[in-house]
Design a protein around this motif. Structure first.
Motif, short mmCIF file in Angstrom:
data_model
loop_
_atom_site.label_atom_id
_atom_site.label_comp_id
_atom_site.label_asym_id
_atom_site.label_seq_id
_atom_site.Cartn_x
_atom_site.Cartn_y
_atom_site.Cartn_z
N GLU A 71 0.83 -1.21 0.00
CA GLU A 71 0.00 0.00 0.00
C GLU A 71 0.87 1.27 0.00
O GLU A 71 0.63 2.20 -0.77
N ARG A 72 1.89 1.29 0.85
CA ARG A 72 2.77 2.46 0.92
C ARG A 72 3.61 2.62 -0.35
O ARG A 72 3.83 3.73 -0.82
N VAL A 73 4.04 1.51 -0.92
CA VAL A 73 4.79 1.58 -2.18
C VAL A 73 3.89 2.14 -3.28
O VAL A 73 4.30 3.02 -4.04
N HIS A 74 2.65 1.67 -3.34
CA HIS A 74 1.72 2.12 -4.39
C HIS A 74 1.32 3.59 -4.24
O HIS A 74 1.11 4.26 -5.23
N GLN A 75 1.23 4.07 -3.01
CA GLN A 75 0.80 5.46 -2.80
C GLN A 75 1.95 6.47 -2.80
O GLN A 75 1.72 7.67 -2.70
N LEU A 76 3.16 6.00 -2.97
CA LEU A 76 4.31 6.89 -2.86
C LEU A 76 4.30 8.04 -3.87
O LEU A 76 4.70 9.16 -3.55
N SER A 77 3.81 7.79 -5.07
CA SER A 77 3.79 8.87 -6.06
C SER A 77 2.81 9.98 -5.66
O SER A 77 2.90 11.10 -6.17
N ALA A 78 1.91 9.69 -4.75
CA ALA A 78 0.95 10.68 -4.25
C ALA A 78 1.10 10.85 -2.74
O ALA A 78 0.12 11.04 -2.01
N TRP A 79 2.32 10.81 -2.25
CA TRP A 79 2.59 10.84 -0.81
C TRP A 79 1.98 12.06 -0.11
O TRP A 79 1.57 11.97 1.04
N GLU A 80 1.91 13.19 -0.79
CA GLU A 80 1.37 14.39 -0.16
C GLU A 80 -0.11 14.25 0.17
O GLU A 80 -0.59 14.87 1.12
N GLU A 81 -0.82 13.44 -0.60
CA GLU A 81 -2.25 13.24 -0.36
C GLU A 81 -2.53 12.00 0.49
O GLU A 81 -3.67 11.73 0.83
N SER A 82 -1.51 11.26 0.83
CA SER A 82 -1.67 10.01 1.58
C SER A 82 -1.42 10.24 3.07
O SER A 82 -0.57 11.04 3.45
N SER A 83 -2.14 9.50 3.88
CA SER A 83 -1.94 9.58 5.33
C SER A 83 -1.02 8.46 5.83
O SER A 83 -0.87 8.28 7.04
N LEU A 84 -0.39 7.73 4.93
CA LEU A 84 0.40 6.56 5.31
C LEU A 84 1.84 6.85 5.70
O LEU A 84 2.56 5.96 6.14
N TYR A 85 2.29 8.10 5.55
CA TYR A 85 3.69 8.43 5.79
C TYR A 85 3.85 9.30 7.03
O TYR A 85 3.04 10.19 7.28
N THR A 86 4.91 9.04 7.78
CA THR A 86 5.18 9.80 9.00
C THR A 86 5.64 11.22 8.65
O THR A 86 6.00 11.50 7.50
N GLU A 87 5.66 12.08 9.64
CA GLU A 87 6.16 13.44 9.42
C GLU A 87 7.61 13.41 8.95
O GLU A 87 8.00 14.18 8.07
N GLU A 88 8.41 12.54 9.53
CA GLU A 88 9.82 12.40 9.13
C GLU A 88 9.93 11.96 7.67
O GLU A 88 10.71 12.51 6.90
N GLU A 89 9.15 10.96 7.28
CA GLU A 89 9.17 10.48 5.90
C GLU A 89 8.70 11.58 4.94
O GLU A 89 9.28 11.78 3.88
N ARG A 90 7.68 12.33 5.35
CA ARG A 90 7.16 13.41 4.51
C ARG A 90 8.23 14.49 4.32
O ARG A 90 8.40 15.02 3.21
#
Length: 150
Positions: A71-90
């Motif tokens: 799921e996180r790999v698939h959403q990576l191209s839209a990371w700004e719109e995803s809630s799956l990434y931590t503040e550090e990752e963002r």
């Protein structure tokens, strides 16, 4: 279904072995002290921006081996719109995009946010990782290195 295969233009490692080994050494040095999952996210995002099929294939595989979810790999191209990434990752992904795209430079805001999440040494490692990922992408895109190529 017929698969289209882009012919590889050259094997960079054979034609320019000293340069290739230098980039390998930079890559190894850049990885030191960075979280393996964060490292792969940054490299995947860089490859997405640069449209490097070889690096996308390579780093998505490594991310899965490091325990990253589909799921996180698939959403990576839209990371700004995803809630799956931590503040550090963002913060790391924003820095990745700024360094990779570089048209207006890296803004003070992007840099400050990354510096808020990473100590100075770790931030330097992250910047080096982004630089190295871009070097690999440019080498592989230029030579048409594709997944499954030797």
């Amino acid at each position: 279904m017929t698969t289209f295969r882009v012919p590889q233009r050259m094997d960079f490692s054979t034609v320019a072995p000293k340069v290739f080994k230098a980039v390998l050494a930079l890559d190894a040095a850049a990885r030191e002290g960075l979280d393996p999952v964060l490292l792969e996210l940054v490299q995947i995002r860089t490859a997405q921006i640069n449209r490097c099929a070889y690096c996308l294939d390579y780093h998505t595989s490594d991310a899965r081996k490091a325990g990253e979810s589909e799921e996180r790999v698939h959403q990576l191209s839209a990371w700004e719109e995803s809630s799956l990434y931590t503040e550090e990752e963002r913060a790391a992904l924003a820095l990745t995009e700024a360094v990779t795209l570089l048209p207006g430079g890296v803004s003070d805001e992007v840099y400050a946010e990354a510096a808020r999440h990473f100590g100075e040494k770790e931030l330097a490692q992250l910047i080096a990782l982004i630089l190295t990922a871009n070097a690999w992408n440019r080498m592989n895109v230029t030579t048409h290195k594709t997944p499954g190529a030797a």
